[in-house]
Design an enzyme around this catalytic site. Structure first.
Site, PDB file in Angstrom:
ATOM      1  N   HIS A   1      41.313  28.198  40.261  1.00 39.40           N
ATOM      2  CA  HIS A   1      41.094  28.499  38.837  1.00 39.40           C
ATOM      3  C   HIS A   1      41.878  27.536  37.946  1.00 39.40           C
ATOM      4  O   HIS A   1      41.375  27.089  36.912  1.00 39.40           O
ATOM      5  CB  HIS A   1      41.499  29.935  38.521  1.00 39.40           C
ATOM      6  CG  HIS A   1      40.764  30.957  39.309  1.00 39.40           C
ATOM      7  ND1 HIS A   1      41.151  32.277  39.370  1.00 39.40           N
ATOM      8  CD2 HIS A   1      39.645  30.866  40.086  1.00 39.40           C
ATOM      9  CE1 HIS A   1      40.318  32.952  40.143  1.00 39.40           C
ATOM     10  NE2 HIS A   1      39.402  32.117  40.601  1.00 39.40           N
ATOM     11  N   HIS A  23      31.405  33.419  38.039  1.00 45.70           N
ATOM     12  CA  HIS A  23      32.696  33.168  38.678  1.00 45.70           C
ATOM     13  C   HIS A  23      32.539  32.338  39.947  1.00 45.70           C
ATOM     14  O   HIS A  23      33.396  31.502  40.254  1.00 45.70           O
ATOM     15  CB  HIS A  23      33.425  34.468  39.001  1.00 45.70           C
ATOM     16  CG  HIS A  23      34.803  34.208  39.523  1.00 45.70           C
ATOM     17  ND1 HIS A  23      35.867  33.900  38.701  1.00 45.70           N
ATOM     18  CD2 HIS A  23      35.278  34.146  40.795  1.00 45.70           C
ATOM     19  CE1 HIS A  23      36.934  33.671  39.429  1.00 45.70           C
ATOM     20  NE2 HIS A  23      36.607  33.807  40.718  1.00 45.70           N
ATOM     21  N   ASP A  41      34.479  28.925  40.745  1.00 44.63           N
ATOM     22  CA  ASP A  41      35.174  28.584  41.990  1.00 44.63           C
ATOM     23  C   ASP A  41      34.701  27.236  42.535  1.00 44.63           C
ATOM     24  O   ASP A  41      35.505  26.421  43.007  1.00 44.63           O
ATOM     25  CB  ASP A  41      34.943  29.667  43.039  1.00 44.63           C
ATOM     26  CG  ASP A  41      35.871  30.854  42.886  1.00 44.63           C
ATOM     27  OD1 ASP A  41      36.864  30.757  42.144  1.00 44.63           O
ATOM     28  OD2 ASP A  41      35.595  31.901  43.514  1.00 44.63           O
ATOM     29  N   HIS A  70      34.461  29.182  49.598  1.00 47.03           N
ATOM     30  CA  HIS A  70      35.370  28.048  49.446  1.00 47.03           C
ATOM     31  C   HIS A  70      35.241  27.092  50.632  1.00 47.03           C
ATOM     32  O   HIS A  70      35.366  25.874  50.468  1.00 47.03           O
ATOM     33  CB  HIS A  70      36.817  28.538  49.324  1.00 47.03           C
ATOM     34  CG  HIS A  70      37.093  29.257  48.049  1.00 47.03           C
ATOM     35  ND1 HIS A  70      37.103  28.622  46.827  1.00 47.03           N
ATOM     36  CD2 HIS A  70      37.368  30.559  47.787  1.00 47.03           C
ATOM     37  CE1 HIS A  70      37.393  29.500  45.874  1.00 47.03           C
ATOM     38  NE2 HIS A  70      37.535  30.680  46.435  1.00 47.03           N
TER      39      HIS A  70
END
Length: 261
Positions: A63, A217, A221, A244
């Site tokens: 973030h 969101h 990411d 991720h």
């Protein structure tokens, strides 16, 4: 400039001190160990990105890195006293509000690099691919059937304005039934309804900032993970059920492609 806050997963306090740097790039410093915000520093991608070097590490950097990238802040030293970057409100908006008044003089336009070869990865039901394009754009989809999230998509070009207005405010999210499992794994100890969109089988327990805050969101990411590249890719990126791990795998592939030119 110094700030302090609680980590999302550790629940412990971390103090960060930001200083201008003559060295290129964003560099975290733990003790006397510099940890570059680079793909070569990635040591873990479970529930966030952890960077490490010589036995030292910094957790959940995405973030903050997304905010720095789209504020145009390229050279910075960040002294870290703690194990995890503070979560603040669970998005990048709080980082932008914290940093912009102090670091605006460092803003510049990041270089872009054209992607010339398509690339794709499929793993554990997820997929990500990149193809040549005149600018960075993203199509992202998630699917959580039998929950209030359901199927969500986001499609758009990524510019500083688009990031700041459409993506930065989107908070991390989690399902109430996962809380005990996360705690047993030593994760999620700093999460609450102020910094995380909490979801039950039937409802959102947290008022939403966007009707589709969850997919926004996920794109946020992705932007934080791609910020580990020293440039912005000119590419059309498509992601289905991303993570991720997938984001950073694509970034490493793009970095490797450009080195081979």
């Amino acid at each position: 400039m110094t700030c302090e806050g609680q980590g999302l997963h550790s629940g412990t306090l971390t103090r960060l001190t930001f200083r201008p740097s003559s060295r290129a790039g964003i560099i975290f410093v733990k003790g006397t160990t510099p940890i570059p915000a680079a793909l070569s520093s990635v040591i873990d991608t479970h529930r966030g990105v952890t960077l490490g070097k010589d036995g030292e590490s910094v957790k959940t950097v995405e973030h903050l890195l997304a905010a720095l990238r789209w504020l145009g802040i390229s050279n910075l030293e960040i002294e870290v006293n703690g194990e995890e970057i503070p979560v603040f409100d669970g998005s990048s908006r709080s980082w932008i509000e914290t940093l912009k008044p102090h670091l605006s003089e460092s803003e510049r336009e990041f270089p872009s690099l054209a992607i010339t070869t398509p690339y794709s990865i499929k793993e554990n039901g997820g997929a990500i691919d990149a193809s040549p394009a005149p600018e960075l754009s993203v199509f992202y989809s998630i699917d959580f059937p039998n929950t209030p999230v359901g199927h969500q998509t986001w499609d758009g070009c990524i510019t500083p304005q688009a990031f700041l207005q459409e993506l930065a405010p989107a908070r991390t999210f989690g399902f109430l039934h996962e809380v005990q499992t996360l705690w047993n794994m030593g994760l999620g100890k700093g999460g609450n309804s102020e910094n995380c969109v909490v979801i039950t089988k039937d409802a959102f327990l947290t008022p939403l900032r966007f009707p589709d805050e969850m997919i926004r969101h996920k794109v946020l990411d992705l932007m934080g993970d791609l910020a580990l590249l020293p440039w912005i890719p000119k590419a059309r990126i498509k992601v289905e059920k991303g993570s991720h791990r997938l984001h950073t795998a694509l970034a490493k592939a793009l970095e490797s492609m450009t080195k081979e030119r």
